[in-house]
Structure formats: C-alpha cells, structure tokens
Design a protein around this motif. Structure first.
Motif, PDB file in Angstrom:
ATOM      1  N   ARG A  88     -52.840 -30.659  -4.890  1.00 48.91           N
ATOM      2  CA  ARG A  88     -53.951 -30.471  -5.832  1.00 48.91           C
ATOM      3  C   ARG A  88     -53.410 -30.099  -7.208  1.00 48.91           C
ATOM      4  NH1 ARG A  88     -59.353 -28.508  -6.023  1.00 48.91           N
ATOM      5  NH2 ARG A  88     -60.036 -28.950  -8.166  1.00 48.91           N
ATOM      6  N   HIS A  89     -52.394 -29.208  -7.221  1.00 46.92           N
ATOM      7  CA  HIS A  89     -51.794 -28.794  -8.489  1.00 46.92           C
ATOM      8  C   HIS A  89     -50.271 -28.816  -8.383  1.00 46.92           C
ATOM      9  CE1 HIS A  89     -55.825 -26.789  -8.790  1.00 46.92           C
ATOM     10  NE2 HIS A  89     -55.734 -27.304 -10.003  1.00 46.92           N
ATOM     11  N   ILE A  90     -49.630 -29.359  -9.409  1.00 45.89           N
ATOM     12  CA  ILE A  90     -48.177 -29.336  -9.525  1.00 45.89           C
ATOM     13  C   ILE A  90     -47.814 -28.677 -10.853  1.00 45.89           C
ATOM     14  CG2 ILE A  90     -46.099 -30.743  -9.877  1.00 45.89           C
ATOM     15  CD1 ILE A  90     -47.164 -32.731  -7.881  1.00 45.89           C
ATOM     16  N   LEU A  91     -46.819 -27.799 -10.799  1.00 43.69           N
ATOM     17  CA  LEU A  91     -46.328 -27.113 -11.994  1.00 43.69           C
ATOM     18  C   LEU A  91     -44.978 -27.704 -12.388  1.00 43.69           C
ATOM     19  CD1 LEU A  91     -46.369 -24.723 -14.053  1.00 43.69           C
ATOM     20  CD2 LEU A  91     -45.279 -23.337 -12.256  1.00 43.69           C
ATOM     21  N   LEU A  92     -44.869 -28.162 -13.629  1.00 49.04           N
ATOM     22  CA  LEU A  92     -43.611 -28.654 -14.178  1.00 49.04           C
ATOM     23  C   LEU A  92     -43.039 -27.578 -15.092  1.00 49.04           C
ATOM     24  CD1 LEU A  92     -44.676 -32.288 -15.216  1.00 49.04           C
ATOM     25  CD2 LEU A  92     -43.857 -31.483 -12.986  1.00 49.04           C
ATOM     26  N   ILE A 115     -53.704 -33.543 -17.144  1.00 55.67           N
ATOM     27  CA  ILE A 115     -52.897 -32.473 -17.726  1.00 55.67           C
ATOM     28  C   ILE A 115     -53.842 -31.296 -17.950  1.00 55.67           C
ATOM     29  CG2 ILE A 115     -51.433 -31.766 -19.652  1.00 55.67           C
ATOM     30  CD1 ILE A 115     -50.640 -34.697 -19.993  1.00 55.67           C
ATOM     31  N   ALA A 116     -53.823 -30.377 -16.993  1.00 54.20           N
ATOM     32  CA  ALA A 116     -54.815 -29.304 -16.975  1.00 54.20           C
ATOM     33  C   ALA A 116     -54.406 -28.111 -17.838  1.00 54.20           C
ATOM     34  CB  ALA A 116     -55.046 -28.838 -15.534  1.00 54.20           C
ATOM     35  N   GLY A 117     -53.119 -27.934 -18.063  1.00 56.07           N
ATOM     36  CA  GLY A 117     -52.638 -26.828 -18.878  1.00 56.07           C
ATOM     37  C   GLY A 117     -51.234 -27.088 -19.358  1.00 56.07           C
ATOM     38  N   ALA A 118     -50.935 -26.619 -20.553  1.00 54.07           N
ATOM     39  CA  ALA A 118     -49.586 -26.797 -21.104  1.00 54.07           C
ATOM     40  C   ALA A 118     -49.296 -25.662 -22.076  1.00 54.07           C
ATOM     41  CB  ALA A 118     -49.452 -28.141 -21.810  1.00 54.07           C
ATOM     42  N   GLY A 120     -57.181 -22.857 -15.533  1.00 49.05           N
ATOM     43  CA  GLY A 120     -58.207 -22.166 -14.763  1.00 49.05           C
ATOM     44  C   GLY A 120     -57.825 -21.919 -13.325  1.00 49.05           C
ATOM     45  N   ILE A 121     -56.513 -21.730 -13.079  1.00 52.64           N
ATOM     46  CA  ILE A 121     -56.044 -21.489 -11.709  1.00 52.64           C
ATOM     47  C   ILE A 121     -55.109 -20.296 -11.687  1.00 52.64           C
ATOM     48  CG2 ILE A 121     -56.220 -23.945 -11.109  1.00 52.64           C
ATOM     49  CD1 ILE A 121     -53.109 -24.014 -11.271  1.00 52.64           C
ATOM     50  N   GLU A 122     -54.759 -19.856 -10.492  1.00 48.89           N
ATOM     51  CA  GLU A 122     -53.746 -18.828 -10.290  1.00 48.89           C
ATOM     52  C   GLU A 122     -52.437 -19.498  -9.871  1.00 48.89           C
ATOM     53  OE1 GLU A 122     -54.320 -15.660 -10.882  1.00 48.89           O
ATOM     54  OE2 GLU A 122     -56.457 -15.975 -11.297  1.00 48.89           O
ATOM     55  N   ASP A 162     -49.210 -26.121  -5.577  1.00 46.29           N
ATOM     56  CA  ASP A 162     -48.691 -26.694  -4.330  1.00 46.29           C
ATOM     57  C   ASP A 162     -47.200 -27.009  -4.419  1.00 46.29           C
ATOM     58  OD1 ASP A 162     -51.275 -26.941  -2.845  1.00 46.29           O
ATOM     59  OD2 ASP A 162     -51.748 -28.237  -4.550  1.00 46.29           O
ATOM     60  N   PHE A 163     -46.768 -27.522  -5.575  1.00 42.65           N
ATOM     61  CA  PHE A 163     -45.362 -27.850  -5.780  1.00 42.65           C
ATOM     62  C   PHE A 163     -44.975 -27.477  -7.205  1.00 42.65           C
ATOM     63  CE2 PHE A 163     -46.713 -30.748  -2.435  1.00 42.65           C
ATOM     64  CZ  PHE A 163     -45.675 -30.622  -1.514  1.00 42.65           C
ATOM     65  N   VAL A 164     -43.707 -27.127  -7.363  1.00 40.37           N
ATOM     66  CA  VAL A 164     -43.167 -26.840  -8.691  1.00 40.37           C
ATOM     67  C   VAL A 164     -41.896 -27.655  -8.873  1.00 40.37           C
ATOM     68  CG1 VAL A 164     -41.949 -24.800  -7.811  1.00 40.37           C
ATOM     69  CG2 VAL A 164     -42.331 -25.051 -10.262  1.00 40.37           C
ATOM     70  N   VAL A 165     -41.763 -28.278 -10.041  1.00 40.54           N
ATOM     71  CA  VAL A 165     -40.558 -29.051 -10.365  1.00 40.54           C
ATOM     72  C   VAL A 165     -39.820 -28.333 -11.484  1.00 40.54           C
ATOM     73  CG1 VAL A 165     -39.598 -31.267 -11.021  1.00 40.54           C
ATOM     74  CG2 VAL A 165     -41.748 -31.182  -9.754  1.00 40.54           C
ATOM     75  N   CYS A 166     -38.629 -27.840 -11.172  1.00 40.69           N
ATOM     76  CA  CYS A 166     -37.769 -27.144 -12.131  1.00 40.69           C
ATOM     77  C   CYS A 166     -36.634 -28.080 -12.553  1.00 40.69           C
ATOM     78  CB  CYS A 166     -37.148 -25.901 -11.494  1.00 40.69           C
ATOM     79  SG  CYS A 166     -38.306 -24.770 -10.723  1.00 40.69           S
ATOM     80  N   PRO A 167     -35.925 -27.740 -13.619  1.00 42.16           N
ATOM     81  CA  PRO A 167     -34.694 -28.474 -13.924  1.00 42.16           C
ATOM     82  C   PRO A 167     -33.736 -28.436 -12.735  1.00 42.16           C
ATOM     83  CG  PRO A 167     -35.331 -27.143 -15.793  1.00 42.16           C
ATOM     84  CD  PRO A 167     -36.258 -26.765 -14.674  1.00 42.16           C
ATOM     85  N   PHE A 168     -32.967 -29.493 -12.567  1.00 42.61           N
ATOM     86  CA  PHE A 168     -32.077 -29.635 -11.418  1.00 42.61           C
ATOM     87  C   PHE A 168     -30.763 -28.896 -11.690  1.00 42.61           C
ATOM     88  CE2 PHE A 168     -34.107 -34.114 -10.758  1.00 42.61           C
ATOM     89  CZ  PHE A 168     -35.316 -33.509 -10.425  1.00 42.61           C
ATOM     90  N   LEU A 169     -30.795 -27.584 -11.513  1.00 40.02           N
ATOM     91  CA  LEU A 169     -29.679 -26.734 -11.918  1.00 40.02           C
ATOM     92  C   LEU A 169     -28.853 -26.204 -10.759  1.00 40.02           C
ATOM     93  CD1 LEU A 169     -31.392 -24.622 -14.735  1.00 40.02           C
ATOM     94  CD2 LEU A 169     -30.091 -26.755 -14.948  1.00 40.02           C
ATOM     95  N   GLY A 170     -29.043 -26.745  -9.580  1.00 33.60           N
ATOM     96  CA  GLY A 170     -28.364 -26.174  -8.428  1.00 33.60           C
ATOM     97  C   GLY A 170     -29.124 -24.961  -7.928  1.00 33.60           C
ATOM     98  N   ARG A 171     -28.778 -24.507  -6.740  1.00 33.83           N
ATOM     99  CA  ARG A 171     -29.568 -23.474  -6.083  1.00 33.83           C
ATOM    100  C   ARG A 171     -29.596 -22.152  -6.851  1.00 33.83           C
ATOM    101  NH1 ARG A 171     -29.635 -19.360  -2.301  1.00 33.83           N
ATOM    102  NH2 ARG A 171     -31.298 -19.526  -0.746  1.00 33.83           N
ATOM    103  N   GLU A 172     -28.427 -21.646  -7.239  1.00 26.13           N
ATOM    104  CA  GLU A 172     -28.362 -20.304  -7.818  1.00 26.13           C
ATOM    105  C   GLU A 172     -29.114 -20.208  -9.145  1.00 26.13           C
ATOM    106  OE1 GLU A 172     -27.707 -16.373  -7.893  1.00 26.13           O
ATOM    107  OE2 GLU A 172     -27.203 -17.727  -6.241  1.00 26.13           O
TER     108      GLU A 172
END
Length: 337
Positions: free
Chosen positions: A311-315, A178-181, A245-247, A252-262
């Motif tokens: 390498r990095h995933i954003l939740l 857990i690199a950042g929160a 410590g990243i931009e 590489d991947f981001v996981v958002c709430p499953f709210l449909g496309r729009e």
C-alpha cells in the motif's frame, strides 16, 4: 496542485562480479566483505557507458507507462561521473536519444549526490503543476565506476555497482501516487565528500582514483557526523509521512541506498526502528551502490520483478553534501492477498 503519479519505473543493470572473485583478485578485503555482507556488484563492460544505460532505462519506463516520449516536458538526469568529459551534460544526450522534440522540454543534469533521483522526483512533482495536464517528467540516474576514476571495491566501506534507473512522472495516471516528499540540506555535512584538504591547483590536476573513505577519515568527529545524518533522515521521513497522512508503521517496504548491511542499518534503518526484512536487501547485496539510481532501481525490483503486495513504499536517500530526501508512494493498483 492535484495528484502526481509514477507512471513507469525501470532499472537496467549489467552482469555481476562476485565478491569472492574480487577478494581472490586482491581488489577487495575480507573485512569489508564481512561488514557489508555484499555478495556481488554489477560491472559494465568497458564499451558500455552510463548515459546509454540511462537511455535504455528511460525507454523501458516509458514503454511500461505506455506514454509517448514526445510528451516529456522535463528531463532530469543524475550521475556522479561524466563519461563525456568536463563541461558536458548527460540530460541533453538522453533528450536527443529518446527523440523528445526540441523546444518544449527542459533537459538538465541534477547533482545532489546520491539523493539526486529523489530530489528530482520532488522537483518534477512541483514543475508539472505549472504545465498542461498531459505533460510528463522523466527522471534518470546512471553511473559506471571506471577503475581510473574510482576504486569501486575500496573507495568506501561499501562497494559500487554500475547501472541505471528511470521513472516517468505524470499528472494523469500511474501505478503509484507520490503521496509525500521532503528534502533537507545540511551544509555542515559538506566536508564528508571533500575532506579537509583545501582547494588547490594540485588537487584539480590529480588523476588518482577517488577514495571517499580517506576523505571521510579526515573529518574530526565522524561519530557526530553519523548522528547528524540519522537526525536528518528522521526529519525528512517525519515530514514526508505527515504529508502523506500516514504513520511510519503504515509503510510496507522501504528502499534505501545500496550501502551494504552495516551502513544501511546505521544511516537509515536503526534511526527509524525499521527492519532489514522490509527492504530489497537480497537484491541490493547483489548489485552494489549504483549511486543516485539506487532508490529507483530498488523500487523497480520490488514492483516489476518481485511483484510485492503493498500500500505504501518509502524511498530514502542521503547524498554527500548533506542532502537527505524521502518520498512516500501510495499504490494505485488494487492489492490482492
């Protein structure tokens, strides 16, 4: 406080019902189907309950982590609906079902709306700093949307799915650090989930299914609300990535709430100039919005089902009440092309 890791992650989902079936039954509209591009949602049978799904997810996460439940010192559980009735809490139930010994574990429910599981990860990270190195934290989230309580197809612009997810947090080792929160709470957004209707005895006694959409429509300036949510998301992501410590470009991947496309684009991806292609979109559009479990279930899918290289995933998450949360994970597993 030293490094803190995700040692195990798991999601548990019941079978899916297709959007086409729901439209044919008159439960869903073609307009919402076109806007969300949702293909199906997971629906639990009537005799399956969310706390038991959470127990199953927790057992699987602990098994994958190869860690003993007896070492759990903190168990945080999140759910939007409580199948045990009023004045009942799910965390002690999960505590008992997992066989975690009495006396050493704080078991508590956490209600930050759909941001709960990420807030729980942040709280668990801080809590473990005060404990022995071998102690663990367990984060669970689960919901089953029953028809008499919530109209899963119509309550919001996006349909709701049933399911559970769990994460095991450790100071010793894991598949991700857990690199950042970061979490932000904006009380001006509180009316989104309540509407403008005042507190009343009639409201307390209501047995009608909840329609979040109608509550939101009572808000005078909906466009301003969405701009505020986007700003909150940008803020927590900036803080979490800086802490890691990243931009943002390093994600590489981001996981958002499953709210449909729009809604996914509007609330999360467009404000961050991110593309739907780096999310588990094809998975989420077959599950529906589980609630607080979304980020953990999506992470489980990426890591344990798709086996993506990262390498990095954003939740990311945003909960009714105005809480936005972001967690940056750094892989501890060597990645091979």
């Amino acid at each position: 406080m030293g490094d803190v890791f995700l040692a195990g992650i798991a999601g548990v989902l019941p079978p899916a019902v297709t959007g086409a079936e729901a439209i044919a039954a008159g439960a869903w509209t073609k307009r919402d189907a076109a806007e969300t591009q949702q293909l199906s949602v997971t629906v639990a049978p009537a005799d399956q309950y969310s706390p038991d799904l959470a127990v199953d997810a927790a057992r699987l996460a602990l098994e994958r982590a190869e860690l003993d439940p007896a070492r759990v010192a903190l168990a945080l559980h999140s759910m939007m609906l409580t199948p045990g009735g009023k004045l009942w809490h799910g965390a002690p139930y999960i505590h008992r079902k997992l066989g975690i010994p009495a006396g050493q574990c704080i078991a508590s429910d956490l209600d930050c709306g759909c941001a709960s599981s990420l807030v729980a990860l942040e709280l668990a990270t801080a809590y473990l700093a005060t404990r022995d190195a071998g102690d663990l934290a367990l984060v669970t989230a689960a919901d089953c949307w029953r028809e008499h309580e919530v109209d899963r197809w119509r309550t919001s612009n996006n349909p709701l799915g049933d399911g559970a997810a769990a994460a095991v947090v450790s100071r010793e080792r894991g598949f991700a650090r857990i690199a950042g929160a970061a979490t932000s709470s904006n009380p001006e957004l509180e009316p989104i989930g309540r509407g403008r209707e005042p507190f009343s005895a009639e409201r307390e006694k209501s047995t009608e299914p909840v329609y979040v959409r109608s509550r939101f429509e009572e808000i005078v300036d909906g466009e301003q609300i969405w701009r505020t949510v986007a700003g909150e998301v940008q803020s927590v992501v900036a803080k979490a990535t800086e802490q890691a410590g990243i931009e943002l470009a390093d994600i590489d991947f981001v996981v958002c709430p499953f709210l449909g496309r729009e809604l996914t684009l509007q609330q999360f991806l467009k404000p961050l100039s991110l593309d739907l292609a780096i999310t588990p979109w094809e998975y989420s559009r077959r599950v529906g919005h589980i609630g607080p479990a979304d980020p953990l279930a999506g992470l489980d899918h990426l890591v344990n089902t798709e086996g993506v290289h990262w390498r990095h995933i954003l939740l990311l998450a945003h909960g009714m009440g105005g809480i936005s949360s972001a967690v940056v994970l750094e892989s501890c597993t060597p990645q091979h092309s």
